[in-house]
Design an enzyme around this catalytic site. Structure first.
Site, PDB file in Angstrom:
ATOM      1  CG  HIS A 167      29.481  33.603  11.910  1.00 45.42           C
ATOM      2  ND1 HIS A 167      29.277  33.308  10.119  1.00 45.42           N
ATOM      3  CD2 HIS A 167      31.015  34.544  11.729  1.00 45.42           C
ATOM      4  CE1 HIS A 167      29.639  34.078   9.456  1.00 45.42           C
ATOM      5  NE2 HIS A 167      30.782  33.804   9.994  1.00 45.42           N
ATOM      6  CD  GLN A 224      34.985  44.632   6.315  1.00 43.97           C
ATOM      7  OE1 GLN A 224      34.616  44.479   7.826  1.00 43.97           O
ATOM      8  NE2 GLN A 224      35.296  43.038   6.378  1.00 43.97           N
ATOM      9  CG  LEU A 268      31.873  25.631   7.338  1.00 45.57           C
ATOM     10  CD1 LEU A 268      30.923  25.537   8.694  1.00 45.57           C
ATOM     11  CD2 LEU A 268      31.417  25.122   6.176  1.00 45.57           C
TER      12      LEU A 268
HETATM   13  O1  PAF Z   1      35.627  38.878   9.841  1.00 41.56           O
HETATM   14  C1  PAF Z   1      34.119  39.317   9.444  1.00 41.56           C
HETATM   15  O2  PAF Z   1      33.636  39.398   9.464  1.00 41.56           O
HETATM   16  C2  PAF Z   1      34.563  40.699   9.223  1.00 41.56           C
HETATM   17  O3  PAF Z   1      35.330  41.380   8.777  1.00 41.56           O
HETATM   18  C3  PAF Z   1      34.571  41.432  10.944  1.00 41.56           C
HETATM   19  C4  PAF Z   1      35.742  41.369  12.068  1.00 41.56           C
HETATM   20  C5  PAF Z   1      33.069  41.475  11.788  1.00 41.56           C
HETATM   21  C6  PAF Z   1      34.290  43.527  10.585  1.00 41.56           C
HETATM   22  O4  PAF Z   1      33.044  43.263  10.375  1.00 41.56           O
END
Ligand code: PAF
Length: 297
Positions: free
Chosen positions: A39, A63, A186
């Site tokens: 990230h 999701q 990661l």
């Molecule tokens: O990749 C992720 O962490 C998630 O799928 C995202 C893109 C933040 C959407 O919730």
């Protein structure tokens, strides 16, 4: 200095409006928190590309396929904010579920084609949830640029298709997967691995890289895939959900390496599902970069 945190769409709009008055460009890095170096690499890329960077932190219930998976997802907002501050991210947008999906929320964004197969086949509804929340994040932030990791390669395709189809004026950049020194990609899910699983886990990446190398040299796609699948299972992985060669640009399934391609995998080690993918290296022929021609499937 701490990174400012906003939790409502109204606060977010006010901040972005002020930046726009200053003539600043804006990038967004969508995350579900539990931030790791992958990230942070997206945040660094965003800071290079735009004057202001918003990191979003929202564990998106839409999701997740199972309530247990959603409940087990790490929530580490304080640590996340502490990791962002030294990088110079300008804002952390961390709405709660009611802010994102107020009472009566009734819209779902479905992206056909690229969301089918691969993870889409094993996680029904997952990409609807991703496309819906990312569409909202794009619209809420009004960002010019967005940054996503290539580790979630199918997600990157889904998000690109969604933005194109909905005419959301945002430029989307995919950034390379960041790996541990031993090759393990990661992932926020890596913390769930037991010690023994953590020791075995990097074999997934090494098998993938070796298969990609052999494919680039013209080996048979079906043979390499079946050998790699067997090697993953022999390396303490309990199940291989998929291991497929797909076109880099369209994500179409490939039986032969006749265009730029990626090998994508999802496999379970113990109770943890890991995904990874590698680009098939291009071969240098007579000084010209070419994809290895025509391995028959
Ligand atoms: O990749 C992720 O962490 C998630 O799928 C995202 C893109 C933040 C959407 O919730």
């Amino acid at each position: 200095m701490n990174v400012p945190i906003v939790r409502t769409v109204a606060q977010l709009h006010a901040t972005v409006a002020q930046w726009r008055r200053e003539g600043a460009s804006v990038a967004v890095v969508p995350t579900m928190g539990a931030l790791h170096e992958g990230h942070l690499s997206l945040v660094r890329a965003a800071l290079e590309g735009a004057d202001r960077v918003i990191v979003t932190l929202f564990v998106n219930p839409k999701q997740f396929n199972s309530a247990a998976d959603l409940a087990a997802y790490p929530r580490t907002e304080e640590e996340d904010a502490a990791k962002l501050a030294p990088l110079g991210a300008h804002l952390l947008y961390a709405p709660n579920a009611t802010e994102m999906y107020p009472n009566g929320f009734a819209t779902t964004v479905t992206v056909s084609g690229v969301s089918e197969g691969l993870c889409g086949a094993f996680r029904p509804g997952h990409f609807d949830g991703v496309a819906t929340v990312v569409a909202k994040l794009f619209l809420q932030t009004g960002a010019d640029l967005a940054f996503f990791g290539e580790k979630d390669f199918q997600q990157l395709h889904v998000v690109r298709r969604m933005a194109r189809d909905l005419d959301i004026p945002i430029s989307i950049t995919g950034c390379p997967t960041v790996r541990e020194a031993d090759g393990l990609a990661l992932s926020s899910r890596n913390v769930r691995l037991t010690r023994a699983e953590r020791r075995a886990a990097p074999k997934l990446a090494s098998i993938l890289f070796e298969a990609a190398r052999q494919l680039s040299e013209g080996a048979s796609v079906s043979q390499i895939i079946s050998e790699a699948r067997a090697a993953i299972l022999a390396a303490d992985y309990a199940q291989v959900e998929y291991l497929e060669l797909r076109a880099e640009e369209t994500l179409e399934p490939l039986q032969a390496l006749d265009r730029p391609a990626r090998l994508l995998v999802a496999a379970w080690i113990g109770e943890t599902r890991l995904i990874d993918n590698v680009k098939i290296p291009q071969q240098r022929t007579k000084g010209v970069l070419q994809t290895a021609a025509m391995a028959t499937g």
